[in-house]
Design a protein around this motif. Structure first.
Motif, PDB file in Angstrom:
ATOM      1  N   ARG A 182       5.677   1.218   2.811  1.00 54.82           N
ATOM      2  CA  ARG A 182       4.353   0.795   3.234  1.00 54.82           C
ATOM      3  C   ARG A 182       4.321   0.367   4.701  1.00 54.82           C
ATOM      4  O   ARG A 182       3.331   0.608   5.403  1.00 54.82           O
ATOM      5  CB  ARG A 182       3.868  -0.348   2.331  1.00 54.82           C
ATOM      6  N   CYS A 384      -2.101  -5.413   4.449  1.00 53.15           N
ATOM      7  CA  CYS A 384      -0.774  -4.806   4.367  1.00 53.15           C
ATOM      8  C   CYS A 384       0.119  -5.365   5.472  1.00 53.15           C
ATOM      9  O   CYS A 384       1.198  -5.863   5.223  1.00 53.15           O
ATOM     10  CB  CYS A 384      -0.874  -3.287   4.471  1.00 53.15           C
ATOM     11  N   THR A 410       3.849  -7.316   2.162  1.00 56.63           N
ATOM     12  CA  THR A 410       4.164  -6.283   1.180  1.00 56.63           C
ATOM     13  C   THR A 410       5.101  -6.746   0.071  1.00 56.63           C
ATOM     14  O   THR A 410       5.083  -6.191  -1.027  1.00 56.63           O
ATOM     15  CB  THR A 410       4.796  -5.065   1.874  1.00 56.63           C
ATOM     16  N   ALA A 420       1.480  -0.258  -5.191  1.00 61.67           N
ATOM     17  CA  ALA A 420       0.784  -0.716  -3.988  1.00 61.67           C
ATOM     18  C   ALA A 420       0.823   0.391  -2.950  1.00 61.67           C
ATOM     19  O   ALA A 420       1.878   0.987  -2.704  1.00 61.67           O
ATOM     20  CB  ALA A 420       1.433  -1.989  -3.443  1.00 61.67           C
ATOM     21  N   SER A 422      -0.318   1.664   1.007  1.00 60.49           N
ATOM     22  CA  SER A 422      -0.782   1.386   2.362  1.00 60.49           C
ATOM     23  C   SER A 422      -1.659   2.545   2.815  1.00 60.49           C
ATOM     24  O   SER A 422      -1.219   3.697   2.821  1.00 60.49           O
ATOM     25  CB  SER A 422       0.404   1.220   3.314  1.00 60.49           C
ATOM     26  N   GLN A 437      -3.993  -2.615   2.108  1.00 59.90           N
ATOM     27  CA  GLN A 437      -3.139  -2.399   0.937  1.00 59.90           C
ATOM     28  C   GLN A 437      -3.997  -2.412  -0.325  1.00 59.90           C
ATOM     29  O   GLN A 437      -4.833  -3.295  -0.506  1.00 59.90           O
ATOM     30  CB  GLN A 437      -2.075  -3.500   0.865  1.00 59.90           C
TER      31      GLN A 437
END
Length: 476
Positions: A182, A384, A410, A420, A422, A437
């Motif tokens: 991410r 994020c 994160t 999750a 990004s 996010q």
């Protein structure tokens, strides 16, 4: 063809491959040409497997002509973070400790991509053992952020972020222990998914933290990530972390929209924090407005304190990363990069009692997140990262770099195991990418993708690429 081949999404390229208007060889040669021309300045690749790639592309074309369709990635180029094994190819982990090591078998991720007819281009730069930092004391130079030679691409899947943003390849697979997929996606303007813990096998991928490691796609668009996940996800008898269950048609559900979905918004982790760039706060607010306008019900929620997630995750990470590397740390410490050694060695001080308490807190946090958010909402939208990509000059000789330790938000969802993603949502005033996010219920990546696709259509700016670097190397 009016559109450059590297700008075709996986579904778009797949349709042309199946109609005969495009061949995998054409697609692969185009990607290899871009790598040869642009990567000397970016250092996104550690190894390019050109001969094998062309052979597999030719095989993909033959199969498609014969009516054999292996799925959404058939004939599509991809690249792997260099912690995944591919038979007959070195797995360097960007470390002196792995010099001369050649994989004897494919990792499960590589095996599934090959079985799906995809075309591997090679191995991508990583921080050493998927930890450490953007170091110059390793066998390979660190990857560069394509948006600015003065900024890092984040890590540890740094080569993945750089390669995707620069259009060298649309689909990569990385690892994410506390944000390593991410983070580069956020700082390079790409899409990075940390799937639910256990959805994607880690067999044949180097372990960093056994209970925090996740493996997933870093791509240019949401559809690209959905296509890749469809191929690599699923139970694997070789990895006890994986779970049984049907893998949805993620691509087929992308256009279902967000009308009627309940979206939780958690501003308490970032909105009042002076470290958060105002452009990011504004961008998230705009994204929530888009979802509201599309018929989603957006409501604000309060999450458990971020610092509790962070402390829990860091303690588990320290203990497990040290255990993974203990033998080499004791017997060959000077072969580690400086950052890697400094980040992993503190785990020697974590006691069994410390680790047990951390796992107790972890279970409690997972339960609290489910009860306060996912029992009532379909997805959670939050920050994020708090700032755009750091400068090279921000990284001193010793870890940690001052002021950068809490840039990313994160690690909580590595702790809880929820999926999750990004998602890029535009650019800050300094011209660098920003994002948000999207978090979902366990094993509900399909809904995460739906929300991400709806936002991408409004905010993604997938037409905008970084300027191509000069053909000479960027300065170090």
């Amino acid at each position: 063809m009016a559109e450059a081949l590297h700008e075709l999404s996986v579904p778009e390229a797949g349709a042309l491959l199946r109609s005969g208007d495009l061949t995998s060889l054409e697609l692969t040669r185009h990607a290899l040409d871009r790598v040869a021309r642009l990567d000397p300045a970016l250092h996104a690749f550690i190894l390019v497997t050109e001969e094998t790639a062309l052979e597999r592309a030719a095989a993909a074309d033959r199969e498609l002509r014969d009516g054999l369709d292996r799925g959404p990635m058939h004939g599509i180029p991809y690249a792997l973070k260099d912690i995944f094994d591919a038979e007959g190819v070195p797995t360097t982990n960007a470390s002196r400790l792995c010099a001369g090591e050649v994989a004897r078998a494919d990792s499960t991720v590589e095996r599934r991509l090959r079985a799906g007819g995809a075309v591997g281009l090679g191995k991508l730069t990583t921080f050493e053992f998927a930890v450490g930092g953007p170091s110059f004391d390793l066998p390979f130079p660190p990857a560069r952020n394509p948006w600015s030679e003065d900024h890092v691409p984040s890590g540890s899947s740094s080569g993945s972020g750089a390669a995707v943003a620069a259009g060298l390849v649309r689909v990569t697979v990385g690892s994410d222990t506390s944000g390593s997929t991410r983070g580069p996606a956020f700082h390079c303007g790409a899409v990075g998914l940390k799937p639910t813990y256990g959805l994607v096998s880690g067999h044949g991928a180097h372990t960093l933290s056994h209970t925090l490691d996740h493996f997933g796609p870093l791509t240019w668009t949401v559809a690209d990530a959905a296509a890749a996940l469809r191929v690599i996800a699923g139970h694997d008898a070789a990895d006890a972390r994986t779970t049984e269950g049907r893998i949805p048609d993620y691509l087929g559900e992308l256009d279902h929209g967000v009308a009627g979905l309940r979206v939780a918004h958690a501003p308490d982790w970032y909105a009042a924090d002076p470290l958060t760039l105002p452009d990011i706060t504004t961008g998230i607010r705009r994204a929530l407005g888009v979802l509201d306008g599309l018929g989603a019900q957006v409501e604000e929620v309060t999450l458990p304190p971020y610092d509790l997630f962070n402390a829990c995750g860091r303690l588990v990470f320290a203990a497990e990363a040290f255990a993974t590397h203990e033998n080499q740390l004791r017997n060959r410490p000077r072969l580690f990069g400086r950052y890697t050694y400094q980040r992993v060695m503190p785990g020697a001080g974590v006691t069994a009692a410390d680790l047990l308490r951390a796992h107790h807190v972890r279970r409690s946090l997972r339960r609290r997140l489910d009860e306060s958010v996912f029992d009532r909402y379909d997805v959670l939208v939050t920050v994020c990262g708090q700032s755009t990509a750091a400068r090279w000059s921000d990284f001193p000789e010793d870890w940690p770099p001052p002021g950068l330790a809490n840039d990313m938000r994160t690690i909580p969802f590595s702790v809880t195991g929820h999926p999750a993603l990004s998602l890029p949502i535009g650019f800050a005033a300094d011209g660098l990418p920003i994002g948000l996010q999207i978090v979902g219920r366990a094993f509900d990546e399909a809904t995460v993708f739906r929300v991400a696709a709806a936002l991408e259509a409004e905010l993604g700016q997938r037409h905008r690429r970084p300027p191509e670097p000069p053909t000479t190397e960027m300065g170090s």
